[in-house]
Scaffold this active site. Sequence first.
Site, PDB file in Angstrom:
ATOM      1  N   TYR A 145       0.840  -1.204   0.000  1.00 17.43           N
ATOM      2  CA  TYR A 145       0.000   0.000   0.000  1.00 17.43           C
ATOM      3  C   TYR A 145       0.874   1.253   0.000  1.00 17.43           C
ATOM      4  CZ  TYR A 145      -3.880   3.068   1.352  1.00 17.43           C
ATOM      5  OH  TYR A 145      -4.839   4.053   1.388  1.00 17.43           O
ATOM      6  N   ASP A 146       1.828   1.317   0.942  1.00 21.82           N
ATOM      7  CA  ASP A 146       2.649   2.535   1.076  1.00 21.82           C
ATOM      8  C   ASP A 146       3.448   2.802  -0.198  1.00 21.82           C
ATOM      9  OD1 ASP A 146       1.722   2.010   3.612  1.00 21.82           O
ATOM     10  OD2 ASP A 146       3.642   2.239   4.622  1.00 21.82           O
ATOM     11  N   ASN A 174      -6.242   9.528   8.343  1.00 21.21           N
ATOM     12  CA  ASN A 174      -7.319   8.647   8.847  1.00 21.21           C
ATOM     13  C   ASN A 174      -8.687   9.344   8.847  1.00 21.21           C
ATOM     14  OD1 ASN A 174      -4.660   7.850  10.006  1.00 21.21           O
ATOM     15  ND2 ASN A 174      -5.858   6.100  10.707  1.00 21.21           N
ATOM     16  N   ARG A 186     -10.478  -1.139  10.401  1.00 18.30           N
ATOM     17  CA  ARG A 186      -9.736   0.011  10.916  1.00 18.30           C
ATOM     18  C   ARG A 186     -10.222   0.371  12.310  1.00 18.30           C
ATOM     19  NH1 ARG A 186      -9.417   3.606   5.529  1.00 18.30           N
ATOM     20  NH2 ARG A 186     -11.336   2.468   5.140  1.00 18.30           N
ATOM     21  N   PHE A 191     -13.674  -0.166  16.946  1.00 18.81           N
ATOM     22  CA  PHE A 191     -14.052   0.181  18.316  1.00 18.81           C
ATOM     23  C   PHE A 191     -15.567   0.422  18.436  1.00 18.81           C
ATOM     24  CE2 PHE A 191      -9.656   1.997  19.828  1.00 18.81           C
ATOM     25  CZ  PHE A 191      -9.127   0.716  19.753  1.00 18.81           C
ATOM     26  N   GLN A 209       0.205   4.846  20.538  1.00 18.24           N
ATOM     27  CA  GLN A 209       0.400   5.373  19.178  1.00 18.24           C
ATOM     28  C   GLN A 209      -0.704   6.387  18.881  1.00 18.24           C
ATOM     29  OE1 GLN A 209      -0.785   2.367  19.979  1.00 18.24           O
ATOM     30  NE2 GLN A 209      -1.674   1.246  18.277  1.00 18.24           N
ATOM     31  N   ARG A 211      -3.023   8.939  16.136  1.00 20.71           N
ATOM     32  CA  ARG A 211      -3.571   9.182  14.806  1.00 20.71           C
ATOM     33  C   ARG A 211      -4.406  10.466  14.893  1.00 20.71           C
ATOM     34  NH1 ARG A 211      -0.571   5.521  14.085  1.00 20.71           N
ATOM     35  NH2 ARG A 211      -0.844   3.656  12.801  1.00 20.71           N
ATOM     36  N   ASP A 272       3.744  -0.551  12.233  1.00 21.40           N
ATOM     37  CA  ASP A 272       2.614   0.317  12.588  1.00 21.40           C
ATOM     38  C   ASP A 272       3.174   1.695  12.990  1.00 21.40           C
ATOM     39  OD1 ASP A 272      -0.461  -0.491  13.567  1.00 21.40           O
ATOM     40  OD2 ASP A 272       0.340   1.310  14.534  1.00 21.40           O
TER      41      ASP A 272
HETATM   42  N1  UDP Z   1      -5.714  -0.420  15.924  1.00 25.64           N
HETATM   43  C1  UDP Z   1      -6.078  -0.900  17.174  1.00 25.64           C
HETATM   44  N2  UDP Z   1      -7.151  -1.736  17.253  1.00 25.64           N
HETATM   45  C2  UDP Z   1      -7.890  -2.103  16.178  1.00 25.64           C
HETATM   46  C3  UDP Z   1      -7.520  -1.613  14.897  1.00 25.64           C
HETATM   47  C4  UDP Z   1      -6.414  -0.774  14.809  1.00 25.64           C
HETATM   48  O1  UDP Z   1      -5.456  -0.584  18.213  1.00 25.64           O
HETATM   49  O2  UDP Z   1      -8.860  -2.876  16.350  1.00 25.64           O
HETATM   50  C5  UDP Z   1      -4.567   0.519  15.848  1.00 25.64           C
HETATM   51  C6  UDP Z   1      -3.543   0.186  14.777  1.00 25.64           C
HETATM   52  O3  UDP Z   1      -2.555  -0.704  15.268  1.00 25.64           O
HETATM   53  C7  UDP Z   1      -2.986   1.572  14.480  1.00 25.64           C
HETATM   54  C8  UDP Z   1      -4.177   2.514  14.692  1.00 25.64           C
HETATM   55  O4  UDP Z   1      -5.084   1.782  15.511  1.00 25.64           O
HETATM   56  O5  UDP Z   1      -1.980   1.923  15.401  1.00 25.64           O
HETATM   57  C9  UDP Z   1      -4.861   2.899  13.403  1.00 25.64           C
HETATM   58  O6  UDP Z   1      -5.090   1.714  12.685  1.00 25.64           O
HETATM   59  P1  UDP Z   1      -5.961   1.679  11.348  1.00 25.64           P
HETATM   60  O7  UDP Z   1      -5.983   0.259  10.887  1.00 25.64           O
HETATM   61  O8  UDP Z   1      -7.262   2.346  11.575  1.00 25.64           O
HETATM   62  O9  UDP Z   1      -5.200   2.574  10.283  1.00 25.64           O
HETATM   63  P2  UDP Z   1      -3.669   2.968   9.994  1.00 25.64           P
HETATM   64  O10 UDP Z   1      -3.583   4.390  10.416  1.00 25.64           O
HETATM   65  O11 UDP Z   1      -2.754   2.099  10.794  1.00 25.64           O
HETATM   66  O12 UDP Z   1      -3.531   2.743   8.547  1.00 25.64           O
END
Ligand code: UDP
Length: 315
Positions: A145-146, A174, A186, A191, A209, A211, A272
């Site tokens: 993807y990246d 995001n 995602r 959540f 982490q 976002r 990640d």
């Molecule tokens: N993440 C999480 N729990 C989940 C799904 C994702 O803790 O059920 C974390 C994931 O490891 C990342 C962040 O949430 O650090 C955002 O993940 P996402 O898949 O939404 O998108 P990304 O920004 O990584 O492409």
Amino acid sequence: MAKRVLIAGGAGFIGSHLCEAYLAKGWEVLCLDNFMTSRRSNVAHMLTNQNFELVRHDIIEPYLADVDLILNFACPASPVHYQHNPIRTVKTNVLGTMNLLGLARRCGARFLQASTSEVYGDPKEHPQKETYWGNVNPTGIRSCYDEGKRLAETLCFDYHRQHGVDIRVIRIFNTYGPQMAIDDGRVVSNFIVQALRGEDLTIYGNGEQTRSFCFVEDLVDGIVRFAATEGETGPINLGNDGEFTVMELAQEVLRQIPTKSKIVYRPLPSDDPKTRRPDLSKTKSVLKGWEPKVALKDGLARAIPWFRSAIESQS
Ligand code: UDP
């Protein structure tokens, strides 16, 4: 005569909002989708609109049409989905983008590419400006993807320099909101869906982490404005610059949804990114008057009812 826009990935999460936005502007919308990660139900309410046409097509194969504007939103964007068939993800980003750029060249259309904050990888610069070249692993599980999206940007600029194609490149951070797939994988959708179902919220790693989460309405407003902006190719960042830890997101979801769910911890996937936040200064100067308006807690409050009814209609 009405203007025509081709939206590749038009039945997806962001694509379907763009179809609505261009129909509302009186444009004819040609929506292409292979339905790999999208759904007809996202566009079902537009099918009776005379200005809307839905075509099942995979942009890995060439497509011919006569349009004024091409928006390339065709690619799985959730790590779970794009890692499911990584070679196809690369093909979509490279062959697919090349096919659509070729079409833009042939019919003189403007071409807008949905790029991503993933081009910055696990960033060593924070917040991320468009001038930052990124810190991307070329051989990891996110690379399809990246690196795919990075090469798609390269193709845009080469078609621009070599063939004069009128390009616009946006880097999307995001984004969440209605019309996301409930099994998207995602973090925001996971959540919300987990809390609504009374399942435990899965935090990957320790939840520290960060976002920056943008409500889809703000994003679409920025895209439509940029597509109509003269004399600027980008890239520009598009998103919300409010920065939250994944733990803070989980806590806000639990505040808004009465549930028996608890927080549980799962291993952090490799590569990640640890932090992510857009520097929006260039974007605000290019898109005069644009800024993200919907705060995370308000956006969640608007997204949750949509996820609730999506879950109910599934069961
Ligand atoms: N993440 C999480 N729990 C989940 C799904 C994702 O803790 O059920 C974390 C994931 O490891 C990342 C962040 O949430 O650090 C955002 O993940 P996402 O898949 O939404 O998108 P990304 O920004 O990584 O492409």
